[in-house]
Design a protein around this motif. Structure first.
Motif, PDB file in Angstrom:
ATOM      1  N   HIS A 250       0.815  -1.215   0.000  1.00 36.45           N
ATOM      2  CA  HIS A 250       0.000   0.000   0.000  1.00 36.45           C
ATOM      3  C   HIS A 250       0.848   1.265   0.000  1.00 36.45           C
ATOM      4  O   HIS A 250       0.383   2.343   0.354  1.00 36.45           O
ATOM      5  CB  HIS A 250      -1.040  -0.044   1.133  1.00 36.45           C
ATOM      6  N   CYS A 266      -7.842   2.215  -4.356  1.00 40.09           N
ATOM      7  CA  CYS A 266      -7.519   1.004  -3.591  1.00 40.09           C
ATOM      8  C   CYS A 266      -8.491   0.904  -2.421  1.00 40.09           C
ATOM      9  O   CYS A 266      -8.965   1.923  -1.911  1.00 40.09           O
ATOM     10  CB  CYS A 266      -6.087   1.088  -3.080  1.00 40.09           C
ATOM     11  N   CYS A 268      -7.885   0.546   0.476  1.00 43.11           N
ATOM     12  CA  CYS A 268      -7.328   1.180   1.681  1.00 43.11           C
ATOM     13  C   CYS A 268      -7.648   2.668   1.729  1.00 43.11           C
ATOM     14  O   CYS A 268      -7.364   3.336   2.723  1.00 43.11           O
ATOM     15  CB  CYS A 268      -5.823   0.960   1.761  1.00 43.11           C
TER      16      CYS A 268
HETATM   17 ZN   LIG Z   1      -3.890   0.564  -0.868  1.00 43.30          ZN
END
Ligand SMILES: [Zn+2]
Length: 392
Positions: A250, A266, A268
């Protein structure tokens, strides 16, 4: 050099030899300098000096338990020999919990497999998962013909334990998140255990007796449904202050081109994470973005490229160039001896030649001696690494 005392209780010298022996038994890949062994191995022995460690190693060398060699850097390193195996009968149990399955393995101290088994895990039932792990360990100890509580136990799981709270976070088995998994299992199993992220277990397995055996600094990379990583230094996982050592998936893809910015969203919350480019779904998405309407999954794109499909070939060329950039970034920070690759995309042969050719452009060095290798233990790496986790 002092004579070796034979009377009881054991002298500090014999206590030190015992500590070094335990360290070498539990870190079979370790080949370390006197100072390294003094630092890593003998924390349990109060106020030991490097000279005392050297004396102990000299005695162990005379007994054939360790061998000394000189590395190209000129450093003298010590590693255990096969003779040492005979005296250590420890059984190591590793458990990997992944999605709906738990896998258990039992290893001898030299890495020979005593048993391996997979069981479905109860869904969304934390207590039932703890009970299953305790049952698997008890059964394994019985089958290995050792007393209950005698084996060491390591657990590999997605996510990581917060060092601040001891609670698991980031696991896709959500019923484990926010739970004190390690202390609850220690209560059930009646011993201290080790718990680590599955990518760290992979890196440890390959560094211990796999494709990166004998390498001092290893970066393990998982290229699969997600992208993960782990760092092993001298046979030990580098967990880090926040418990996220090696988590490169990440970070943003480095040296992005204009058309790679801001990059795909993403889960995240960021854009353009390495995982969004280098995971299997990331590769398929990139292909789909260029060849509209082609929804082939990653493994099919790889197969079609091997069959001469030009658009799939171009997708793999973009992928390997991004992989080279992402790994060059790691080399510039960690400078590992070996990068070992696992996960579904590790089975593409061309990476191992193309990526080291490409990464020289971004590595800040006039030459790059880092090795890029495929895993040796395949599917077993995670669970084997879990078994190697406990350090004593
Ligand atoms: Zn990510």
């Amino acid at each position: 050099m002092p004579d070796e005392p034979t009377q009881t209780p054991p002298s500090p010298h014999e206590t030190l030899i015992g500590a070094i022996r335990r360290y070498l038994a539990t870190h079979p890949a370790a080949a370390d300098t006197v100072e390294g062994i003094a630092g890593w191995a003998v924390g349990a022995v109060a106020s030991v000096t490097a000279d005392e460690v050297r004396t102990a190693l000299t005695h162990m060398e005379a007994r054939g338990e360790v061998a000394k060699r000189r590395e190209s850097s000129g450093a003298e390193v010590f590693a255990r020999t096969g003779v040492a195996d005979v005296s250590v009968g420890m059984v190591r149990i590793g458990i990997e919990h992944r999605g709906s399955k738990a896998e258990i393995i039992a290893l001898d101290s030299d890495g020979r497999q005593r048993l391996r088994r997979r069981e479905p895990t109860p869904r969304d039932d934390y207590e039932a998962i703890l009970t299953l792990v305790a049952t698997l360990v008890a059964d394994a100890e019985r089958e290995c013909d050792i007393r209950p509580g005698e084996a060491s136990v390591g657990i590999g799981t997605p996510g990581s334990l917060s060092r601040a709270t001891g609670l698991l976070r980031g696991s896709n088995s959500v019923c484990l998140n926010g739970r004190p998994v390690q202390s609850d299992l220690e209560d059930r199993l009646g011993r201290t255990i080790a718990v680590a992220n599955d990518a760290n277990c992979f890196a440890l397995s390959e560094a211990t007796d796999g494709a990166a055996k004998d390498a001092a600094v290893v970066f393990g990379v998982i290229l699969g449904t997600g992208v993960g990583g782990g760092i092993v230094v001298n046979g030990r996982v580098l967990e880090g202050r926040n418990g996220i050592g090696g988590e490169w998936g990440h970070n943003a893809l480095p040296w992005p081109t204009d058309d790679e910015r801001p990059g795909p969203p993403c889960f995240c919350g960021q854009h353009g994470c390495i995982e969004t480019w280098l995971s299997g779904p990331g590769l398929a998405r990139d292909h789909r973005a260029i060849v509209s309407g082609d929804t082939a999954p990653a493994h099919e794109i790889v197969a079609r490229a091997a069959g001469g499909d030009a658009t799939c070939e171009a997708t793999l060329a973009r992928y390997e160039e991004r992989l080279a950039r992402a790994l060059a970034h790691v080399i510039n920070i960690v400078d590992p001896d070996v990068i070992v690759v696992g996960g579904g995309l590790s089975n593409v042969d061309r990476w191992y030649q193309s990526v080291p050719r490409l990464w020289t452009r971004w590595v800040f060095s006039d030459r790059v001696d880092t090795l890029l290798v495929r895993h040796a233990h395949g599917d077993s790496s995670g669970v084997r690494g879990a078994a190697w986790l406990p350090s004593a």
